[in-house]
Design an enzyme around this catalytic site. Sequence first.
Site, PDB file in Angstrom:
ATOM      1  N   ARG A   1     -24.762 -25.456  -7.992  1.00  0.00           N
ATOM      2  CA  ARG A   1     -25.932 -25.685  -8.835  1.00  0.00           C
ATOM      3  C   ARG A   1     -26.997 -26.401  -8.014  1.00  0.00           C
ATOM      4  NH1 ARG A   1     -28.399 -29.121 -10.748  1.00  0.00           N
ATOM      5  NH2 ARG A   1     -27.003 -30.700  -9.857  1.00  0.00           N
TER       6      ARG A   1
ATOM      7  N   SER B   1     -20.703 -31.995 -13.542  1.00  0.00           N
ATOM      8  CA  SER B   1     -21.352 -31.715 -12.253  1.00  0.00           C
ATOM      9  C   SER B   1     -21.834 -33.037 -11.659  1.00  0.00           C
ATOM     10  CB  SER B   1     -22.479 -30.699 -12.439  1.00  0.00           C
ATOM     11  OG  SER B   1     -22.918 -30.235 -11.181  1.00  0.00           O
ATOM     12  N   ASN B   2     -22.814 -33.008 -10.793  1.00  0.00           N
ATOM     13  CA  ASN B   2     -23.336 -34.238 -10.193  1.00  0.00           C
ATOM     14  C   ASN B   2     -24.824 -34.066  -9.912  1.00  0.00           C
ATOM     15  OD1 ASN B   2     -23.625 -33.063  -7.461  1.00  0.00           O
ATOM     16  ND2 ASN B   2     -21.402 -32.911  -7.625  1.00  0.00           N
ATOM     17  N   ASP B   3     -25.444 -35.101  -9.375  1.00  0.00           N
ATOM     18  CA  ASP B   3     -26.904 -35.120  -9.208  1.00  0.00           C
ATOM     19  C   ASP B   3     -27.426 -34.408  -7.959  1.00  0.00           C
ATOM     20  OD1 ASP B   3     -27.478 -36.503 -11.541  1.00  0.00           O
ATOM     21  OD2 ASP B   3     -27.155 -38.457 -10.596  1.00  0.00           O
ATOM     22  N   SER B   4     -26.582 -33.727  -7.216  1.00  0.00           N
ATOM     23  CA  SER B   4     -27.064 -33.061  -5.997  1.00  0.00           C
ATOM     24  C   SER B   4     -28.186 -32.076  -6.322  1.00  0.00           C
ATOM     25  CB  SER B   4     -25.914 -32.305  -5.330  1.00  0.00           C
ATOM     26  OG  SER B   4     -26.422 -31.533  -4.265  1.00  0.00           O
TER      27      SER B   4
END
Length: 232
Positions: free
Chosen positions: A61, A33-36
């Site tokens: 997410r 995933s990523n930090d969003s």
Amino acid sequence: VAMLAGPRPLAGRSVLITAGGTVERIDPVRYISNDSSGKMGFALAEAARASGADVTLICGRTDSAAPSGVKAIKVNSAVEMYEAVMERLPQTDVVIKAAAVADYRPKETADHKIKKSAETISLELIRNPDILQSIGEWKSGNKGSNGLFVVGFAAETTDVERHAVDKLNRKKCDLMIANDVSREGAGFGSDTNIVSVYDTRGLVENMPQMSKREVANRIMELIAQRLPMKGS
Ligand code: CTP
Ligand code: CA
């Protein structure tokens, strides 16, 4: 102009917003995933709601619960987000793509937890569909028949203007909101943002550092000014 100036400039408009990061499964207990944080998308949803719009929020997410008064639809992967967005385009007036969509996903998702064995293993990744690009193509294919207004985001760390204008043209957006995510007070996780807005004619404005909600309010004004009159 007077008709656009009311307190609810988006009354009667249907606005579709994507927020958060997508989750690309490796196995039942692991993912990419990523930090969003989803904060910018949520602020946009609240601002659109306050402008009188009928708001649908497609969330990946995120760190918190979706704001009230909006229709929230939870998705996991980029492919799920793609399907949720594309099926709603015919009923949408404005689409805002604030989500951080993973560019790649694991080529295969294991049905069972992957056991450790070898010293090194590799994970093969394949490209995800580009949702914003597909929206632009859908719109041109329909010759903009429903007047869909498309807003993209560009997260950059270098050459912000060049990349943002390139993405606006490539993805056939009406507005592009660029943020330099390497700057303090901008981007992932922050409560504030520092954005520059571009349209098909070039720079619209450089906004100073503001709360994400203030940025969202200003984006709604810029959208409302550019929407075709209802029914025309
Ligand atoms: N986007 C999308 N689908 C993808 C990737 C991106 O809809 N598979 C959208 C994002 O929601 C955002 C815009 O495209 O509105 C730009 O995303 P960004 O990651 O900045 O650009 P990319 O085109 O993916 O290019 P790169 O990551 O290589 O800079
Ligand atoms: Ca990307």
